[in-house]
Design an enzyme around this catalytic site. Structure first.
Site, PDB file in Angstrom:
ATOM      1  N   GLU A 292       0.735  -1.209   0.117  1.00  0.00           N
ATOM      2  CA  GLU A 292      -0.116   0.066   0.064  1.00  0.00           C
ATOM      3  C   GLU A 292       0.795   1.144   0.054  1.00  0.00           C
ATOM      4  O   GLU A 292       0.833   2.168   0.851  1.00  0.00           O
ATOM      5  CB  GLU A 292      -0.814  -0.112   1.204  1.00  0.00           C
ATOM      6  CG  GLU A 292      -2.038  -1.270   1.107  1.00  0.00           C
ATOM      7  CD  GLU A 292      -2.815  -1.197   2.223  1.00  0.00           C
ATOM      8  OE1 GLU A 292      -2.744  -0.772   3.005  1.00  0.00           O
ATOM      9  OE2 GLU A 292      -4.050  -1.936   1.698  1.00  0.00           O
ATOM     10  N   ASP A 371      -8.196  -9.420   3.426  1.00  0.00           N
ATOM     11  CA  ASP A 371      -8.236  -8.549   4.426  1.00  0.00           C
ATOM     12  C   ASP A 371      -9.264  -8.569   5.573  1.00  0.00           C
ATOM     13  O   ASP A 371     -10.078  -7.608   5.412  1.00  0.00           O
ATOM     14  CB  ASP A 371      -8.085  -7.002   3.821  1.00  0.00           C
ATOM     15  CG  ASP A 371      -7.507  -6.315   4.904  1.00  0.00           C
ATOM     16  OD1 ASP A 371      -6.966  -6.538   5.724  1.00  0.00           O
ATOM     17  OD2 ASP A 371      -7.583  -5.048   4.380  1.00  0.00           O
ATOM     18  N   GLU A 399     -12.454  -3.696  11.916  1.00  0.00           N
ATOM     19  CA  GLU A 399     -12.644  -2.599  10.939  1.00  0.00           C
ATOM     20  C   GLU A 399     -13.732  -3.016   9.668  1.00  0.00           C
ATOM     21  O   GLU A 399     -14.344  -2.018   9.586  1.00  0.00           O
ATOM     22  CB  GLU A 399     -11.141  -2.920  10.088  1.00  0.00           C
ATOM     23  CG  GLU A 399     -11.123  -2.033   8.676  1.00  0.00           C
ATOM     24  CD  GLU A 399      -9.765  -2.021   8.247  1.00  0.00           C
ATOM     25  OE1 GLU A 399      -8.947  -2.689   8.692  1.00  0.00           O
ATOM     26  OE2 GLU A 399      -9.622  -1.411   7.083  1.00  0.00           O
TER      27      GLU A 399
END
Ligand code: GCW
Length: 685
Positions: A292, A371, A399
């Site tokens: 990322e 993820d 998340e």
């Protein structure tokens, strides 16, 4: 005085006047701690606080060894045979293990908490205190216990400006306004909470290491960081820092960060020496590189082994380790490109490097290949790295799982991961045996997780999310504990021993993951969430993006074909037994169907429902289940602190709004795409 929420499960409520109270008073009235290390000091302090708070005595103080009925020591300091303990018993537990034993001598009953080292004594003490809080008998104890995993780590994603990446519980307890927090009281309480469930390592800053945090390894911050390390040291935790791979450049010293460059090597060696001068037991570095947009060895045409070994060499002589993350994938994918599959990335990047890493490198692998979605298969890297130390990464922060507004108890999910059989060395090659180091005889391995705490009064935003923090520690200490056992412990430590409260909260926790899955993305497809902040539905939010996270829904069907014959070939990364199951449309378990296969809406599941009908049914059901969570919780009003009750009720209300939004958007989307009516004729927009 701190509120109970503030102390979490270390609240040490006054023990009710019940049958056990006399037994407890007799034993716990006079305790003696043999040993004078920093950790023994913490043990004394903890016992004093706990026994004072739980007992009906005004003063609690240490007594002499001769008078003591509760003795805490390591195996070296007492004559074990005097207490009927065979010293050889200790050879069956590891350095962090302990024995808790009742001993009767004439009139006198004694309990011994004997650690193999001071750390073992610390964990034994917390274990013992848990027994008291759970109202267990302490008359005939014989508990020999040691952690199954060597590395039991917490990863904070805290930034120095005080924000927390993917944090849902307020601001950082470590940092504020580009500085280390001046009042470290909460850091100490956090150390106690973590030690009480056996966590033994912590990295305190975000794996995305930004400009100011890059300076953590310089004089500007290192002395204050050493103070934090000192707080954790007293509770048996080693401190790690996330570092910026480009530090030699960013700190203005060199023009390159090339891992094979001599100057770069020297730079890191000197850096390590500087750090160890102030933090002699520094744990090491956590590294997110070439992931990322973070810098890494790829910029110099080097691979991840080159990058990790550079740092490993610098830390080696000091006993430090490098925790190198495998979350490496192309985050600039073109959605038109149907060949690239993000799920394959970690394996493709790291499998070819197996055996090339130094012995003080650990590769940290997320539990799933994507993820932290609501349900992912286990990453095929588990079992595939036979000569490389490995750490499994979980995310306690929710998340993608409701962000601590929605209830989602994660221990059942983590257990499925740990119990998963990879077949790497034939049947029984479970993930838990891989990460505990026994299958491949790793030098060092274990489990890490992204923390879910912040400076909210109750630490985790939603009080019930404390159960995930607690459960994480307990589970990685002993992956054979059941989710149910762990949940029960937490409920009784938090809400006391009222049967009705226990029963209701336990069922809420145990059902919650399935409920969240029902109203979000069942059958393993994941995503369909609002991009960036990751809360609430957005079915096509990621469909045409660069992140490699697609569901491929069209008028006929949905799902990602990851088979060998017609798809991306991801299934080939698994060992044969799993490969065959996942690759086959008829054998693939329903809960992973859309992860591995693209199917028509009319495809019939093992349950007998069609995919589309399952989507409608589970989304309607999920909302009803949230309503029943609210009913259960409401029935507990008055049975706990008002603040706790209202905190959770408020979150459940938000969850209901969220669940309805998911239900209606997802159902409407697929109804419009497919044109297939709900068999039950319910309202779809
Ligand atoms: O899923 C992503 C998160 C990022 C995180 C990244 C990672 C720390 O959305 O916020 O960055 O994972 O694990 O590195």
């Amino acid at each position: 005085k701190q509120t109970p929420a503030y102390k979490c499960w270390l609240n040490y409520d006054l023990i009710a006047k019940n049958d056990r109270l006399e037994e407890y008073k007799e034993i716990c009235g006079d305790f003696n701690v043999l040993g004078d290390t920093l950790i023994y000091k913490s043990i004394k302090e903890e016992l004093t606080v706990a026994l004072h708070s739980m007992s009906h005595k005004e003063e609690v103080a240490e007594s002499t060894f001769e008078d003591a009925t509760l003795i805490i020591s390591d195996s070296e300091r007492v004559n074990l045979e005097d207490y009927g303990v065979e010293p050889s018993l200790f050879s069956s537990i590891n350095e962090e293990g302990f024995l808790i034993k009742s001993f009767h001598n004439g009139e006198r009953n004694t309990v011994l908490i004997i650690g193999k080292t001071d750390k073992g004594s610390l964990y034994g003490t917390y274990h013992f205190l848990r027994l008291l809080q759970g109202n267990e008998s302490i008359e005939a104890l014989h508990i020999l216990n040691s952690p199954k995993n060597r590395v039991r780590m917490m990863n904070q994603w805290d930034n120095v400006d005080g924000s927390i990446e993917r944090g849902y519980s307020g601001q950082s307890i470590f940092f504020e306004n580009d500085q280390i927090t001046s009042n470290l009281d909460r850091v100490k309480d956090y150390a106690r909470l973590l030690a009480s469930v056996g966590v033994n390592a912590i990295s305190i800053n975000n794996v995305n290491v930004w400009k100011v945090e890059t300076h953590f390894i310089t004089n500007r911050f290192i002395n204050e960081i050493a103070d934090i390390a000192g707080i954790f040291r007293a509770y048996g935790l080693k401190l790690f820092l996330s570092i910026n791979f480009a530090s030699p450049i960013e700190l203005g010293d060199l023009q390159t960060a090339d891992p094979l460059d001599k100057e770069v090597k020297n730079w890191w060696k000197e850096k390590a020496a500087e750090i160890y001068k102030v933090i002699p037991d520094f744990g090491g570095f956590v590294v997110k590189a070439d992931s990322e947009h973070r810098p890494g060895p790829f910029s110099y045409d080097r691979n991840h082994a080159d990058g990790a070994n550079l740092l490993a060499e610098a830390l080696e002589s000091f006993g430090g380790i490098v925790v190198w993350r495998c979350f490496v994938y192309n985050c600039m994918q073109d959605w038109r490109d149907r060949k690239t599959d993000r799920a394959k990335a970690a394996y493709e990047n790291f499998k070819p490097l197996d055996g090339k890493f130094h012995s003080n490198v650990i590769l940290q692998v997320k539990n799933g290949p994507m993820d932290f979605q609501v349900r992912e298969p286990v990453s095929p890297l588990f079992g595939a790295l036979q000569q490389t130390n490995q750490v499994l990464e979980f995310q306690i922060a929710q998340e993608y799982l409701g962000q601590q507004k929605d209830l989602c108890f994660l221990v059942p999910m983590w257990k499925e991961v740990l119990d998963f059989d990879t077949y790497a060395k034939g049947e029984g090659s479970t993930v838990k045996k891989i990460v505990d180091g026994s299958l491949y005889d790793y030098q060092i391995s274990g489990i890490a997780a992204v923390s879910n705490i912040g400076n909210d009064e109750n630490w985790t935003g939603n009080t019930l999310a404390q159960a995930n923090l607690y459960g994480y520690g307990r589970l990685i200490w002993d992956p054979d504990l059941t989710a149910d056992e762990i949940a029960k412990e937490w409920v009784s430590l938090t809400f006391g021993n009222d049967d009705n409260v226990q029963e209701q909260v336990l069922s809420m926790l145990m059902d919650s993951w399935g409920i969240y899955e029902n109203y979000t993305t069942p059958l393993g497809i994941g995503w369909m969430i609002n991009p960036h902040h990751h809360y609430g539905p957005n079915v096509d939010g990621y469909e045409y993006s660069r992140w490699g996270t697609y569901h491929f829904a069209d008028r006929d069907g949905l799902g990602v074909d990851r088979t060998i014959e017609t798809g991306t070939g991801y299934t080939a990364q698994y060992f044969k037994e799993n490969q065959e199951i996942y690759n086959s449309l008829s054998d693939c378990p329903d809960e992973f169907l859309l992860f591995f296969h693209h199917v028509p809406y009319t495809h019939v599941l093992k349950s007998g429902e069609t995919v589309i009908q399952h989507y409608y049914n589970s989304h309607f059901k999920g909302v009803e289940q949230v309503k029943s969570l609210i009913e259960k919780w409401t029935s507990l009003e008055g049975k706990m602190e008002k603040q706790q009750f209202e905190n959770v009720l408020n979150r459940l209300d938000m969850q209901l709004t969220n669940a309805k939004e998911w239900r209606d958007q997802v159902n409407t989307y697929f109804y419009r795409k497919s044109g297939i009516e709900d068999e039950k004729g319910r309202k779809i927009y």
